[in-house]
Write an enzyme that holds these catalytic residues in place. Structure first.
Site, PDB file in Angstrom:
ATOM      1  N   GLU A 277       0.819  -1.212   0.000  1.00 49.73           N
ATOM      2  CA  GLU A 277       0.000   0.000   0.000  1.00 49.73           C
ATOM      3  C   GLU A 277       0.852   1.262   0.000  1.00 49.73           C
ATOM      4  OE1 GLU A 277      -3.048   0.054  -0.552  1.00 49.73           O
ATOM      5  OE2 GLU A 277      -3.848  -1.894   0.002  1.00 49.73           O
ATOM      6  N   ARG A 281       0.697   3.824  -3.272  1.00 50.40           N
ATOM      7  CA  ARG A 281       0.061   5.111  -2.972  1.00 50.40           C
ATOM      8  C   ARG A 281       1.078   6.226  -2.744  1.00 50.40           C
ATOM      9  NH1 ARG A 281      -5.560   3.865   0.305  1.00 50.40           N
ATOM     10  NH2 ARG A 281      -5.664   1.625  -0.107  1.00 50.40           N
ATOM     11  N   ASP A 410      -5.282 -10.035  -8.079  1.00 48.93           N
ATOM     12  CA  ASP A 410      -5.685  -9.231  -9.237  1.00 48.93           C
ATOM     13  C   ASP A 410      -4.541  -8.511  -9.937  1.00 48.93           C
ATOM     14  OD1 ASP A 410      -5.375  -7.717  -6.947  1.00 48.93           O
ATOM     15  OD2 ASP A 410      -7.169  -6.494  -7.237  1.00 48.93           O
ATOM     16  N   GLU A 545     -12.308   0.611 -10.138  1.00 50.10           N
ATOM     17  CA  GLU A 545     -11.968  -0.324 -11.216  1.00 50.10           C
ATOM     18  C   GLU A 545     -12.866  -0.205 -12.444  1.00 50.10           C
ATOM     19  OE1 GLU A 545      -9.984  -1.432  -7.655  1.00 50.10           O
ATOM     20  OE2 GLU A 545     -12.148  -1.267  -7.988  1.00 50.10           O
ATOM     21  N   THR A 634      -1.125   0.609 -10.264  1.00 49.83           N
ATOM     22  CA  THR A 634      -2.418   0.082  -9.850  1.00 49.83           C
ATOM     23  C   THR A 634      -3.172   1.040  -8.929  1.00 49.83           C
ATOM     24  OG1 THR A 634      -3.518  -1.957  -9.118  1.00 49.83           O
ATOM     25  CG2 THR A 634      -1.663  -1.148  -7.782  1.00 49.83           C
TER      26      THR A 634
END
Length: 650
Positions: A277, A281, A410, A545, A634
């Site tokens: 994360e 980010r 994913d 998404e 992502t």
């Protein structure tokens, strides 16, 4: 007895008047009016006179105004007649031919109020800091000397030149171009584009208002309680939103955030952060903002946090731990297991590879490349599909037999394709693994629902198929479309369109028009509806998404239905998740429009991803973060595709 006799005539008497007074009636009326006037009090007489004077003044003013208008109308008629006689004949000029591969609509859209072109950071720095006086003056002169049919230009706050007015030549003889059918369609499209993009900017400003007032410098806003929550204590929402503000041209908000990064942001804290994360980010957000702005502040911060995350790779297997203490320089797995999720350890590569390229320090790319090499060789895959967990001690897959494109797996598939694109399509190992995995999806996870035949991606658990699909899987249509755009098989685009339709149905078939976190598809003949939602899965976290994939599909196909679908989703976010005091909240129940039950949390990715993809979806400018120049991580942070002639760091 007899009745008394009655006279044979009728007598009429007029009091107050003498015989023959008809001739003197006017005089009598004048006397009557005067008596009534004398009977009025002095105050009443004064008010009456005042009203008469006021009416007289108003009448004079109205007469003067009407006279001027009539005179002006007459003069304009004369001038019009004179102009018609004196106007020179203008010959018809054919429009310039459209170059092959160029979208004529894009040529009409140069009026956008955003910077259409972004150069390398050095150029942007020069324009912003030094002013680039000669270039700016030349552009100002061009704007001042505007000739008929010439484009008007203004200087944006980023230092780029923005086209604001299109030339008007190229119409048929005697035809006003503004009234031509084709131009009306373009104008309508332009108005629609502007309105929708501005709606996204307004949504961001509203979200930012809540964050600034109630959560400034903290990780996440709790908009309902007007407070905040901490995850890492690093201003997560602010950093995640930096490049969004730049792309949306929100100058004031960006400058406020930059000031906080410069004066308040420090990574010298005794705090555990999640490697995945914090990479996607924070590191990704800082690198992206550096590339868009050229401001070295963000690169310095990226170097700092990147180096502090490296202890995570100090494992026997070289598969990184999930958690790092960025102050102490130590790392460890979660308390409950020694496993890391496959998606987390294989979705940090774009960021660390780019950090090596910028710093010319190869250790960052070397660490993440080792992870990919090991996963590439591991046993336990099913036709290119990977399990969800990997052990940091042994380096082997665990909990084998479960395959999904949802949570915990994913972005592994997403980063296979994007690493290949980022590196200039030279690293064929990534491409081979990606193509094999897509074939594995088709063979093992792809099914159709009943009664309407929606194509969806389910899950496989020890040989048993489950029609369960996470909202997270809706990244796949966009990824498939991106691959097709980069030369992969055309049937990838066909599958992308089918899955895009399914993801949209996950929204429109809900009572609020918002998708739940997880759905189950009906596959039995005779089913009434395609989608079922379990009570525990009805929440919506403001995820990006579906909007992300809509952006890719519209950018590559120019089919406006994808913009319309996105617009409906944005309207429903505004209707059911917007908090009046500022911010947006995730909700517990997308099936209850009367009370969707707010969860009192605005995830940082709503500003970092969801609103960014909305804005790019509604824009007609293919150069606004060109997909031939940038690849999104992502978390929707754009990183540059490496130039072909540039050597790779290692």
């Amino acid at each position: 007895m007899h009745a008394p006799s009655r006279p044979d005539y009728v007598s009429v008497h007029f009091t107050g008047q003498q015989t023959g007074s008809y001739n003197n009636g006017k005089q009598w009326r004048r006397q009557s009016y005067w008596r009534k006037w004398k009977q009025l009090s002095r105050l009443q007489r004064s008010l009456f006179l005042f009203m008469l004077v006021l009416l007289f003044i108003c009448g004079l003013a109205s007469y003067s105004s009407v006279t001027k208008q009539l005179r002006g109308f007459t003069v304009r008629e004369q001038e019009t007649e004179s102009n018609i006689l004196q106007k020179p004949f203008k010959p018809h000029v054919l429009p310039e031919p459209v170059k092959q591969g160029q979208d004529p609509l894009l040529e009409q859209l140069s009026q956008r109020k955003l910077s259409n072109k972004r150069g390398p950071p050095v150029l942007l720095n020069r324009l912003q800091k030094k002013g680039n006086a000669s270039n700016i003056l030349s552009e100002v002169k061009v704007a001042d000397i505007k000739k008929e049919g010439e484009e008007e230009r203004v200087i944006s706050w980023r230092g780029a030149v923005i086209d604001t007015v299109q030339a008007t030549d190229g119409t048929k003889d005697g035809e006003n171009k503004e009234d031509s059918p084709g131009n009306r369609n373009v104008n309508q499209s332009k108005v629609l584009e502007t309105e929708r993009m501005e709606a996204v900017r307004e949504a961001f400003r509203h979200a930012w208002k809540g964050y600034k007032e109630y959560a400034w410098g903290h990780d996440e806003l709790r908009p309902v309680s007007r407070s905040y929550s901490e995850w890492f204590g690093l201003g997560l929402t602010l950093i995640d939103a930096l490049d969004t503000m730049w792309i949306l041209d929100l100058k004031q908000e960006f400058e406020e955030a930059r000031e906080w990064v410069a004066s308040e942001l420090t990574f010298n804290k005794n705090v555990d952060v999640n490697l995945f994360e914090s990479t996607i980010r924070i590191l990704g957000g800082l690198l992206s903002t550096y590339h868009l702005t050229g401001d070295s502040l963000f690169l310095d911060k990226a170097k700092d946090v990147g180096s502090r995350l490296m202890p995570a790779f100090n494992t026997q297997s070289k598969i990184p731990y999930s958690d790092v203490n960025i102050g102490k320089g130590t790392a460890h797995p979660p308390r409950w297991t020694s496993d890391s999720t496959v998606a987390e350890v294989t979705s940090i590569q774009l960021e660390f590879r780019e950090l090596s390229r910028l710093t010319q320090e190869p250790q960052y790319q070397a660490a993440v490349a080792e992870v990919m090499n090991q996963v590439h060789k591991l046993e336990g895959k099913l036709d290119g599909l990977v399990p969800m967990f990997i052990n940091t001690n042994s380096g082997q897959f665990t909990h084998q037999g479960i395959y999904t494109l949802g949570a915990r797996a994913d972005s592994y598939y997403e980063y296979l394709l994007k690493q290949w694109i980022q590196g200039g399509k030279k690293e064929n190992q990534f491409l081979e693994d990606y193509l094999q995995a897509i074939e594995g999806v088709k063979k093992n996870l792809l099914q159709k629902s009943s009664p309407n035949g929606l194509v969806f991606v389910g899950e496989l658990s020890h040989g048993q198929f489950s029609p369960k699909m996470d909202h997270l899987v809706c990244f796949l249509p966009g990824t498939l479309a991106l691959g097709a755009h980069n030369g992969l098989p055309a049937d990838h685009m066909d599958l992308a369109k089918e899955l895009m339709h399914t993801c949209y149905q996950m929204y429109v078939q809900m009572e609020t028009g918002l998708s739940p976190e997880i759905v189950h598809f009906n596959m039995h003949q005779g089913s009434i509806r395609d989608i079922d939602v379990k009570p525990a899965d009805r929440h919506n976290l403001l995820r990006p998404e579906t909007v992300e994939s809509l952006f890719y599909l519209y950018r590559f196909t120019k089919d406006r239905k994808y913009q319309d679908w996105g617009w409906k989703i944005l309207q429903n976010f505004n209707k059911y998740t917007k908090v009046s005091s500022g911010g947006y909240t995730s909700i517990n129940n997308v099936c209850d429009p009367d009370y969707p039950s707010p969860r009192d949390k605005m995830e940082s990715f709503f500003l970092g991803e969801t609103l960014k993809y909305f804005y790019l979806l509604f824009s007609e400018d293919a150069d606004l973060i060109s997909l031939d120049k940038y690849v999104f991580n992502t978390e929707a942070h754009p990183l540059p595709i490496w130039p072909p002639a540039e050597p790779q760091p290692l």
